[in-house]
Design a protein around this motif. Structure first.
Motif, PDB file in Angstrom:
ATOM      1  N   LEU A 167     -21.728  -7.556  42.994  1.00 33.27           N
ATOM      2  CA  LEU A 167     -21.884  -7.936  44.390  1.00 33.27           C
ATOM      3  C   LEU A 167     -21.511  -9.424  44.476  1.00 33.27           C
ATOM      4  CD1 LEU A 167     -22.812  -6.479  46.991  1.00 33.27           C
ATOM      5  CD2 LEU A 167     -25.108  -7.373  46.550  1.00 33.27           C
ATOM      6  N   ARG A 199     -20.157  -6.925  50.056  1.00 34.40           N
ATOM      7  CA  ARG A 199     -19.653  -5.650  49.536  1.00 34.40           C
ATOM      8  C   ARG A 199     -19.445  -5.734  48.032  1.00 34.40           C
ATOM      9  NH1 ARG A 199     -17.941  -2.193  53.332  1.00 34.40           N
ATOM     10  NH2 ARG A 199     -17.927  -2.982  55.460  1.00 34.40           N
ATOM     11  N   TRP A 245     -20.019  -2.906  44.256  1.00 35.69           N
ATOM     12  CA  TRP A 245     -20.136  -1.559  43.712  1.00 35.69           C
ATOM     13  C   TRP A 245     -21.319  -1.493  42.749  1.00 35.69           C
ATOM     14  CZ3 TRP A 245     -19.959  -1.706  38.493  1.00 35.69           C
ATOM     15  CH2 TRP A 245     -19.245  -2.740  37.891  1.00 35.69           C
ATOM     16  N   ALA A 247     -19.269   2.447  46.013  1.00 42.80           N
ATOM     17  CA  ALA A 247     -19.214   1.243  46.844  1.00 42.80           C
ATOM     18  C   ALA A 247     -20.597   0.997  47.430  1.00 42.80           C
ATOM     19  CB  ALA A 247     -18.197   1.423  47.960  1.00 42.80           C
ATOM     20  N   VAL A 272     -22.811  -1.800  50.260  1.00 37.75           N
ATOM     21  CA  VAL A 272     -22.767  -2.832  51.294  1.00 37.75           C
ATOM     22  C   VAL A 272     -24.210  -3.236  51.588  1.00 37.75           C
ATOM     23  CG1 VAL A 272     -22.105  -3.379  53.667  1.00 37.75           C
ATOM     24  CG2 VAL A 272     -20.743  -1.755  52.353  1.00 37.75           C
ATOM     25  N   THR A 289     -26.840  -4.232  54.071  1.00 36.91           N
ATOM     26  CA  THR A 289     -26.931  -4.053  55.528  1.00 36.91           C
ATOM     27  C   THR A 289     -28.099  -4.787  56.164  1.00 36.91           C
ATOM     28  OG1 THR A 289     -28.164  -1.991  55.260  1.00 36.91           O
ATOM     29  CG2 THR A 289     -25.754  -1.817  55.460  1.00 36.91           C
ATOM     30  N   SER A 293     -24.754   2.858  50.504  1.00 38.30           N
ATOM     31  CA  SER A 293     -23.599   3.396  49.797  1.00 38.30           C
ATOM     32  C   SER A 293     -22.925   4.408  50.730  1.00 38.30           C
ATOM     33  CB  SER A 293     -24.040   4.066  48.496  1.00 38.30           C
ATOM     34  OG  SER A 293     -22.917   4.485  47.769  1.00 38.30           O
ATOM     35  N   LYS A 302     -24.291   8.763  54.227  1.00 38.35           N
ATOM     36  CA  LYS A 302     -24.648   7.400  53.824  1.00 38.35           C
ATOM     37  C   LYS A 302     -25.977   7.475  53.093  1.00 38.35           C
ATOM     38  CE  LYS A 302     -22.308   5.093  57.580  1.00 38.35           C
ATOM     39  NZ  LYS A 302     -22.389   4.236  58.729  1.00 38.35           N
TER      40      LYS A 302
END
Length: 141
Positions: A38, A47, A49, A59, A61, A63, A75, A81
């Protein structure tokens, strides 16, 4: 939403959150994580992995982040999601740390019934590893 798992840790929420912010070290205390990247750090919109112990590299992210208190990593998968939620609550002896999953998208329910169960089962070991890391009782590697 998955069933929340929690553990008491003899460290302040800020000390525990510092372990979360050291993303590159997650695999050292979380037996469910093989490796993670990250590059932007634990910031909303970052973003990267994550390679779990079982399953393919995915992947991720970030949030949501409330520094010292909570964060959520998502993910995104085809038609689903998977969200990993983390929350810290201060106590008289340190904090209570809580992890849980939630699912979204048209096939989120299917994800909950399949991979979600396995991931949720591993949360107990993840929390135990975090506790040992924060309390200085982690085994020498």
């Amino acid at each position: 939403m998955g069933k929340p798992q929690s553990i008491a840790i003899s460290a302040t929420p800020q000390e525990v959150f510092a372990r979360y912010e050291a993303v590159e070290s997650w695999a050292q205390w979380d037996p469910e994580v093989r490796s993670v990247s990250l590059p932007e750090g634990l910031l909303v919109g970052a973003r990267g992995w994550l390679k779990p112990r079982k399953g393919p590299r995915s992947a991720i992210v970030v949030t949501e982040v409330t520094h010292g208190r909570s964060f959520t990593v998502e993910s995104p998968l085809p038609l689903a999601k998977l969200r990993f939620h983390h929350r810290l609550e201060a106590t008289e002896t340190g904090c209570t740390t809580q992890h849980w999953l939630s699912y979204g998208g048209p096939l989120g329910f299917l994800l909950a019934l399949t991979a979600g169960r396995s991931i949720e089962a591993g949360m107990v070991q993840t929390l135990a590893g975090l506790k040992a890391e924060c309390e200085g009782t982690a085994p020498m590697r």
